[in-house]
Scaffold this motif. Structure first.
Motif, PDB file in Angstrom:
ATOM      1  N   VAL A  17       0.838  -1.248   0.128  1.00 26.79           N
ATOM      2  CA  VAL A  17       0.101   0.207   0.173  1.00 26.79           C
ATOM      3  C   VAL A  17       0.854   1.283  -0.133  1.00 26.79           C
ATOM      4  O   VAL A  17       0.246   2.363  -0.049  1.00 26.79           O
ATOM      5  CB  VAL A  17      -0.924  -0.161   1.209  1.00 26.79           C
ATOM      6  N   GLY A  18       2.331   1.083   0.230  1.00 22.31           N
ATOM      7  CA  GLY A  18       3.133   2.301  -0.075  1.00 22.31           C
ATOM      8  C   GLY A  18       3.633   3.000   1.507  1.00 22.31           C
ATOM      9  O   GLY A  18       3.847   3.938   1.578  1.00 22.31           O
ATOM     10  N   LYS A  19       3.642   2.020   2.619  1.00 22.84           N
ATOM     11  CA  LYS A  19       3.954   2.447   3.822  1.00 22.84           C
ATOM     12  C   LYS A  19       5.144   3.049   3.888  1.00 22.84           C
ATOM     13  O   LYS A  19       5.542   4.285   4.436  1.00 22.84           O
ATOM     14  CB  LYS A  19       3.806   1.304   4.818  1.00 22.84           C
ATOM     15  N   SER A  20       6.366   2.182   3.461  1.00 23.50           N
ATOM     16  CA  SER A  20       7.708   2.912   3.538  1.00 23.50           C
ATOM     17  C   SER A  20       7.841   4.012   2.818  1.00 23.50           C
ATOM     18  O   SER A  20       8.482   4.941   3.391  1.00 23.50           O
ATOM     19  CB  SER A  20       8.589   1.472   2.959  1.00 23.50           C
ATOM     20  N   THR A  21       7.324   4.314   1.704  1.00 23.04           N
ATOM     21  CA  THR A  21       7.435   5.580   0.833  1.00 23.04           C
ATOM     22  C   THR A  21       6.964   6.687   1.516  1.00 23.04           C
ATOM     23  O   THR A  21       7.315   7.687   1.642  1.00 23.04           O
ATOM     24  CB  THR A  21       6.951   5.239  -0.559  1.00 23.04           C
ATOM     25  N   THR A  22       5.583   6.313   2.191  1.00 20.75           N
ATOM     26  CA  THR A  22       4.942   7.328   2.938  1.00 20.75           C
ATOM     27  C   THR A  22       5.733   7.739   4.385  1.00 20.75           C
ATOM     28  O   THR A  22       5.719   8.893   4.523  1.00 20.75           O
ATOM     29  CB  THR A  22       3.508   6.831   3.270  1.00 20.75           C
ATOM     30  N   VAL A  23       6.150   6.633   4.720  1.00 19.74           N
ATOM     31  CA  VAL A  23       6.883   7.170   6.094  1.00 19.74           C
ATOM     32  C   VAL A  23       8.173   8.096   5.627  1.00 19.74           C
ATOM     33  O   VAL A  23       8.377   8.904   6.610  1.00 19.74           O
ATOM     34  CB  VAL A  23       7.462   5.720   6.625  1.00 19.74           C
ATOM     35  N   GLU A  24       8.655   7.717   4.695  1.00 20.17           N
ATOM     36  CA  GLU A  24       9.896   8.578   4.240  1.00 20.17           C
ATOM     37  C   GLU A  24       9.396  10.091   3.920  1.00 20.17           C
ATOM     38  O   GLU A  24       9.979  11.097   4.212  1.00 20.17           O
ATOM     39  CB  GLU A  24      10.763   8.069   3.091  1.00 20.17           C
ATOM     40  N   ALA A  25       8.310   9.979   2.957  1.00 22.54           N
ATOM     41  CA  ALA A  25       7.620  11.400   2.857  1.00 22.54           C
ATOM     42  C   ALA A  25       7.116  12.088   4.116  1.00 22.54           C
ATOM     43  O   ALA A  25       7.193  13.583   3.984  1.00 22.54           O
ATOM     44  CB  ALA A  25       6.516  11.301   1.748  1.00 22.54           C
ATOM     45  N   VAL A 127      -2.263   6.099  11.620  1.00 20.67           N
ATOM     46  CA  VAL A 127      -2.564   6.145  10.393  1.00 20.67           C
ATOM     47  C   VAL A 127      -2.624   4.607   9.707  1.00 20.67           C
ATOM     48  O   VAL A 127      -1.821   4.030   9.873  1.00 20.67           O
ATOM     49  CB  VAL A 127      -1.431   7.115   9.719  1.00 20.67           C
ATOM     50  N   ILE A 128      -3.824   4.539   9.045  1.00 25.16           N
ATOM     51  CA  ILE A 128      -3.948   3.652   8.384  1.00 25.16           C
ATOM     52  C   ILE A 128      -4.243   3.554   6.746  1.00 25.16           C
ATOM     53  O   ILE A 128      -5.114   4.408   6.451  1.00 25.16           O
ATOM     54  CB  ILE A 128      -5.257   2.557   8.807  1.00 25.16           C
ATOM     55  N   LEU A 129      -3.213   2.985   6.244  1.00 24.63           N
ATOM     56  CA  LEU A 129      -3.272   3.391   4.671  1.00 24.63           C
ATOM     57  C   LEU A 129      -3.877   2.233   3.963  1.00 24.63           C
ATOM     58  O   LEU A 129      -4.030   1.120   4.455  1.00 24.63           O
ATOM     59  CB  LEU A 129      -1.966   3.687   4.058  1.00 24.63           C
ATOM     60  N   THR A 130      -4.902   2.654   2.922  1.00 20.81           N
ATOM     61  CA  THR A 130      -5.440   1.493   2.358  1.00 20.81           C
ATOM     62  C   THR A 130      -5.549   1.705   0.850  1.00 20.81           C
ATOM     63  O   THR A 130      -4.977   2.960   0.149  1.00 20.81           O
ATOM     64  CB  THR A 130      -6.722   1.510   2.912  1.00 20.81           C
ATOM     65  N   ALA A 131      -6.115   0.998   0.131  1.00 12.24           N
ATOM     66  CA  ALA A 131      -6.079   1.064  -1.436  1.00 12.24           C
ATOM     67  C   ALA A 131      -7.065  -0.385  -1.716  1.00 12.24           C
ATOM     68  O   ALA A 131      -7.481  -0.979  -0.952  1.00 12.24           O
ATOM     69  CB  ALA A 131      -4.921   0.935  -2.107  1.00 12.24           C
ATOM     70  N   SER A 132      -7.329  -0.323  -3.084  1.00 14.12           N
ATOM     71  CA  SER A 132      -8.260  -1.500  -3.621  1.00 14.12           C
ATOM     72  C   SER A 132      -7.496  -2.632  -3.321  1.00 14.12           C
ATOM     73  O   SER A 132      -6.329  -2.625  -3.669  1.00 14.12           O
ATOM     74  CB  SER A 132      -8.950  -1.119  -5.055  1.00 14.12           C
ATOM     75  N   SER A 133      -8.158  -3.744  -3.301  1.00 14.60           N
ATOM     76  CA  SER A 133      -7.470  -4.944  -3.074  1.00 14.60           C
ATOM     77  C   SER A 133      -7.032  -5.390  -4.340  1.00 14.60           C
ATOM     78  O   SER A 133      -5.794  -6.131  -4.573  1.00 14.60           O
ATOM     79  CB  SER A 133      -8.618  -6.109  -2.631  1.00 14.60           C
ATOM     80  N   GLY A 134      -7.550  -5.111  -5.653  1.00 16.57           N
ATOM     81  CA  GLY A 134      -7.051  -5.333  -6.869  1.00 16.57           C
ATOM     82  C   GLY A 134      -5.661  -4.806  -7.017  1.00 16.57           C
ATOM     83  O   GLY A 134      -4.732  -5.141  -7.696  1.00 16.57           O
TER      84      GLY A 134
END
Length: 217
Positions: A17-25, A127-134
């Motif tokens: 879902v992009g956790k590591s990228t978001t943490v750095e940002a 913070v909980i990041l989410t996105a579509s399962s697809g």
């Protein structure tokens, strides 16, 4: 004088879902806003955390849940609380919400996991990041399977649903939760939204000057 404790921010969400990228940002965003930031992750980089990470595909169920939580208690004591008490903001990549999802995928009940984490320091903002399962399934396929849970084609959808339940469980325990959909949203924008949602730093303690002993004592 009064010392203000730093803020504790945790980021969780399904794999891919992009956790590591978001943490750095987020670290960059908060630094630009003048905050002293400490970045960490779970499992931690301690010996216990490394053991947990390296053996997570072989240790299952309640045993893994206990290992993850034991590492969390030690992680908070040694790596989270000291910088918080010094006024720094701590960003943690994965925390309690991940346990309430991944260990449930492993057959452990929500009640057991909540009891196991009952004395853990809760974040000022979860913070909980989410996105579509697809989209999540596509990202996992592109980067390759890294964990046994990824072998289950239904796992992305189950993770998304369980993270929604984890958010509700945290809110019920008076934790401030921010759920953000990362689909087609740059990490820098997600980081700005998180920074804008931060609460005021809590007061850690009131520090009085050391009293001068009376003369002749």
């Amino acid at each position: 004088m009064t010392r203000r404790r730093g803020l504790f921010i945790t980021l969780d969400g399904p794999s891919g879902v992009g956790k590591s990228t978001t943490v750095e940002a987020l670290r960059r965003e908060l630094t630009e806003r003048g905050m002293a930031v400490r970045q960490t992750l779970e499992p931690s980089t301690s010996k216990l955390g490394i053991f947990t990470r390296e053996n997570a595909n072989d240790i299952h169920g309640h045993a893994l849940a206990c290992l993850v939580t034991a590492d969390r208690y030690a992680h908070v004591e040694h790596e989270v609380k000291p910088p918080l008490d010094a006024g720094e903001t701590v960003i943690c990549d994965r925390y309690v919400a991940s346990t309430l999802v991944l260990q449930r995928l492993d057959g452990v009940s929500l009640g057991f996991l909540l009891a196991l984490n009952a004395d853990v320091l809760m974040p000022d903002l979860a913070v909980i990041l989410t996105a579509s399962s697809g989209l999540i399934a596509k990202r996992i396929a592109e980067r390759g399977i890294r964990h046994r849970f990824h072998r289950d084609p239904a796992a992305p959808g189950r993770e998304v649903d369980l993270y929604a339940e984890a958010a509700q469980a945290l809110v019920a325990r008076n934790v401030k939760v921010l759920v953000l959909d990362t689909s087609d949203v740059p990490a820098s924008d997600i980081a700005s939204r998180i920074a804008d949602a931060l609460p005021d730093a809590p007061v850690a303690s009131a520090i009085s000057p050391t009293p001068t002993p009376p003369q002749g004592s």
